[in-house]
Design a protein around this motif. Structure first.
Motif, mmCIF file in Angstrom:
data_model
loop_
_atom_site.group_PDB
_atom_site.id
_atom_site.type_symbol
_atom_site.label_atom_id
_atom_site.label_comp_id
_atom_site.label_asym_id
_atom_site.label_seq_id
_atom_site.Cartn_x
_atom_site.Cartn_y
_atom_site.Cartn_z
ATOM 1 N N ASP A 245 0.837 -1.205 0.000
ATOM 2 C CA ASP A 245 0.000 0.000 0.000
ATOM 3 C C ASP A 245 0.874 1.258 0.000
ATOM 4 O O ASP A 245 2.007 1.230 0.503
ATOM 5 N N HIS A 247 0.298 5.666 0.544
ATOM 6 C CA HIS A 247 -0.545 6.854 0.687
ATOM 7 C C HIS A 247 0.313 8.101 0.501
ATOM 8 O O HIS A 247 1.513 8.097 0.814
ATOM 9 N N HIS A 279 -3.058 -1.304 6.241
ATOM 10 C CA HIS A 279 -3.736 -1.622 4.974
ATOM 11 C C HIS A 279 -2.999 -2.753 4.259
ATOM 12 O O HIS A 279 -3.621 -3.688 3.749
HETATM 13 MG MG MG Z 1 -4.577 2.186 1.729
#
Ligand code: MG
Length: 400
Positions: A245, A247, A279
């Protein structure tokens, strides 16, 4: 003894309480190798064309289940409702065969799905005009007889001891007569058909059974049978999943990483708390049972996930894994960021993940690395995480 007219009675009317509760019903309907136990058992006898009459005794509450399970076998398999005790059920099965008038009948436990052709043939060969035959295996444990106050009274000579299995074979008219006599004399606590036959003084021969001809009694027996049929005997069903993941970093005052809020001169942008570590881990766990990814379960388009703590996603993923029979063994997360420093927060992160997964601290690994100031991570435009999870399947309390 003319074996050409041979019938089979399969006893499957019990509730199987020692195997625990299951959505699939009593143990004879639980799935092993993808199919109900009872199908495996019935098919062991269907392989012999000589068995034209196979009576399956079922519990009155299981009529629909039994029909679903056995309807495809056609006329050779007949369902008959059993009774409260095994003995009373067998009598109903024998009565149902009166018209067919077989010479020999084999009586078998519905939860012994691994009975081999060799064992069935050995029993048939040993049944005589006057005598029954049962498969048995030598007792291998040393057997003690208990006396007063829980102390051993003596040790039994195990060379004389054999454990009875099924199918047990008898001349039909004699075993039917024995069951009827037992009812007349209210002798109602026989635990197998041979003991009832012996009670009337008829001879019963022992033929070699097989260790593999097990009676599935406990929940563990069902799991072991399933493993055996899947061809993974002795192998543990360990599965590994990975997750990744990223961000974006924007102006702000803190980031949340692996469940820990860390003061920082930037923030991660996202619909939830944008915790890249959790995540990635959520995806890794879902991957071990083919349950999609975080977007499947918690779509960013759904307002209910706005601003929520990602520990919720992790907890849900653990629940999904457990419902599918999984036990999480360990998890490993690598955070890839130029800042903030992870070291001072590692223990709090481990504690957070341990709590959500039920793992010991030593089974939770959190590592961090920079990206050597290269790329978007190096320019502090974002933070990435990768995660790995290992889960052992097939040890669940129940399958959903
Ligand atoms: Mg995420």
């Amino acid at each position: 003894m003319d074996q050409s007219k041979t019938a089979v009675v399969i006893v499957a009317a019990g509730r199987g309480e020692r195997a625990g509760q299951s959505a699939e019903g009593p143990k004879q309907y639980r799935r092993i190798g993808g199919r109900p136990v009872l199908q495996w058992t019935v098919e062991a006898f269907l392989r012999f064309p000589m068995f034209q009459h196979i009576v399956v005794l079922i519990h009155p509450d299981d009529v629909d289940r039994a029909q679903d399970c056995l309807a495809s076998y056609g006329d050779r398999v007949r369902l008959v409702e059993g009774s409260i005790t095994r003995q009373a059920s067998v009598l109903k099965g024998l009565e149902a065969l009166r018209e067919a008038a077989p010479h020999v009948v084999l009586i078998h436990d519905g939860v012994r799905p691994f009975v081999s052709e060799r064992v069935i043939a050995s029993v048939l060969d040993a049944v005589t005009e006057r005598g029954g035959a049962i498969p048995s295996v030598p007792v291998t444990d040393t057997i003690k007889r208990m006396g007063d106050r829980g102390l051993i009274a003596n040790t039994v000579d195990r060379r004389e001891l054999f454990a009875a299995q099924t199918p047990q074979g008898f001349p039909f008219s004699l075993i039917l007569g024995a069951h009827e006599a037992a009812v007349q004399q209210t002798a109602l606590s026989f635990t197998d058909d041979a003991s009832l036959f012996e009670w009337l003084g008829h001879p019963v021969a022992l033929v070699p059974g097989e260790i593999g001809n097990v009676k599935l009694t406990l929940a563990e027996d069902i799991v072991a049978a399933d493993t055996k049929l899947k061809g993974t005997s002795g192998m543990i069903d360990v599965r590994t999943g990975n997750g990744y993941d990223v961000h974006q970093l924007v102006e702000g005052d803190h980031v949340t990483l692996c469940g820990v809020r860390i003061p920082h001169d930037q923030s991660l942008l996202g619909h939830s708390d944008a915790d890249v570590g959790l995540h990635a881990l959520t995806d890794a766990l879902l991957a071990t049972c083919g349950a999609g990814d975080i977007g499947t379960h918690f779509p960013p388009s759904d307002p209910q996930w706005k601003g929520v703590a990602s520990t919720l996603f992790l907890q849900r993923a653990v629940e999904i894994v457990r419902a599918k029979g999984g036990r999480v063994c360990n998890v490993d997360i690598t955070l890839i960021a130029e800042a903030p420093k992870v070291g001072p927060h590692r223990a709090a992160m481990v504690a957070c993940i341990s709590e959500a997964t039920g793992l010991d601290n030593e089974r939770v690994s959190i590592k961090a690395t920079t990206n050597e100031m290269l790329g978007f991570i190096g320019r502090r435009e974002g933070i990435a995480a990768i995660a790995t999870a290992s889960v052992v399947y097939g040890e669940a309390e129940e399958r959903s």
